[in-house]
Design an enzyme around this catalytic site. Structure first.
Site, PDB file in Angstrom:
ATOM      1  N   ALA A 270       0.822  -1.215   0.000  1.00 18.57           N
ATOM      2  CA  ALA A 270       0.000   0.000   0.000  1.00 18.57           C
ATOM      3  C   ALA A 270       0.857   1.267   0.000  1.00 18.57           C
ATOM      4  CB  ALA A 270      -0.933  -0.012   1.204  1.00 18.57           C
ATOM      5  N   HIS A 271       0.168   2.422  -0.008  1.00 17.80           N
ATOM      6  CA  HIS A 271       0.862   3.706  -0.137  1.00 17.80           C
ATOM      7  C   HIS A 271       1.763   4.000   1.050  1.00 17.80           C
ATOM      8  CE1 HIS A 271      -2.938   5.848   1.684  1.00 17.80           C
ATOM      9  NE2 HIS A 271      -2.456   4.906   2.455  1.00 17.80           N
ATOM     10  N   ASN A 272       2.918   4.592   0.736  1.00 18.29           N
ATOM     11  CA  ASN A 272       3.908   5.043   1.723  1.00 18.29           C
ATOM     12  C   ASN A 272       4.544   3.919   2.532  1.00 18.29           C
ATOM     13  OD1 ASN A 272       1.873   7.614   1.507  1.00 18.29           O
ATOM     14  ND2 ASN A 272       3.986   8.265   1.841  1.00 18.29           N
TER      15      ASN A 272
END
Length: 344
Positions: A240-242
């Site tokens: 997922a993001h980051n």
């Protein structure tokens, strides 16, 4: 192509026992050896397959060569057959992958920078300002968005989608169907429903990373989702993001890592592991398959279960909870006997 026993021995620093001119053109498993192929023996449990083996050449670890080799085909003796065989597989794969040039039709946009000795397969799409290093292969139907950078000696498999501004290092392999840089799952709840949070970051993949088929690595909301040097990802993984994945960590199929979690280096994550968001997983961690990680994990931990606990503690606990029905019956009997005694 055909190779002689002596050519193969020279490549893996081995010694030929038998006919140095024996030729092979393919590779077979030790239990399925057929004429014209090379096979290998690297472990004692497979020695039974030597007898009557029909392969033309057998690569064998020195310590496993039997005393009587009179009925065996040509042998190449090496210190470690597994390592030597792996070296041969890499060489064979490189021979197969010697593609260069640009097939038609492809779309190459303005200001694209192409290195030397490239291969770009048919129906690939290279958007504006894409940069590709030397000796990289872009297979058919790949999509590279605006400002994508790909280093040298990379392989981008068929159907891979790399969204705008993402950066891929040198010596990376991304297998077919993987999507790099799609929007992270960012939404803000309001009275009307959910409002999308713009995902303005990118994905950075460092050198020597291999990513399996049909993985998804989301772009950061701000900043970068980071896959560090030497990471190996199996098929069907969601990052997922980051998220940050540390150097040389390996992750097996169907694992998922939620947003903003950070995984240390040299860790091993089993299949179907789920890691919650905003967690820190340390270095040299082992997470057993199907574990659910809901808290930070210290360095050198080995966890199992959902929610995950220390692996040794889980194993000890399992001895008891697999007997819970019998334990409950015993407790109920003790309670009944105690009640009977008190009434009498």
């Amino acid at each position: 192509m055909k190779f002689s026993a002596q050519q193969i021995a020279d490549l893996v620093n081995g010694k030929v026992i038998g006919n140095p001119e024996e030729l092979v053109s393919y590779i077979s498993k030790i239990e399925d050896g057929i004429p014209g192929t090379l096979t290998f023996l690297g472990g004692e449990k497979y020695q039974e397959f030597l007898k009557g083996n029909k392969a033309s050449i057998i690569l064998i670890s020195e310590k496993l060569i039997p005393q009587d080799i009179s009925e065996l085909p040509t042998i190449i003796s090496v210190e470690d057959a597994y390592s030597a065989f792996n070296q041969l597989l890499r060489f064979y794969n490189e021979m197969k992958e010697k593609k260069t040039g640009v097939e038609e039709p492809v779309f190459i946009s303005n200001n694209v920078t192409l290195g030397k000795d490239l291969f770009i397969g048919a129906f690939a799409y290279l958007a504006s300002n894409v940069k590709i290093g030397n000796n990289t292969k872009i297979y058919p139907q790949a999509y590279l968005g605006d400002n994508v950078v790909i280093g040298e000696n990379c392989l981008i498999g068929p159907g891979v989608k790399i969204y705008n501004d993402c950066i891929i290092g040198n010596n990376c392999v991304i297998h077919g169907g993987t999507v790099i840089g799609a929007d992270g799952f960012g939404f803000s709840q309001s009275k009307e429903g959910y409002e999308k949070v713009p995902q303005l970051g990118n994905v950075i993949i460092e050198d020597d990373v291999e990513i399996g088929a049909n993985c998804t690595i989301d772009r950061a909301t701000i900043g970068s989702t980071l896959i560090k040097k030497g990471v190996k990802l199996d098929n069907l993984i969601q990052i997922a993001h980051n998220v940050e994945v540390g150097q040389h960590t390996v992750i097996a199929s169907q694992a998922g890592v939620a947003g903003s979690s950070k995984i240390g280096q040299w860790s091993m994550i089993g299949g179907q592991v789920g890691i919650s968001g905003h967690l820190k997983v340390g270095d040299n961690v082992i997470l057993q398959a199907q574990s659910g990680i809901t808290n930070d994990v210290d360095n050198n931990e080995r966890l199992f279960g959902s929610p995950a606990i220390k692996y040794i503690k889980y194993q000890k606990s399992f001895v008891y909870f697999k007997q819970l029905p019998e334990i409950i019956k015993r407790i109920e009997k003790l309670e009944k006997d105690s009640k009977t005694q008190s009434e009498s």
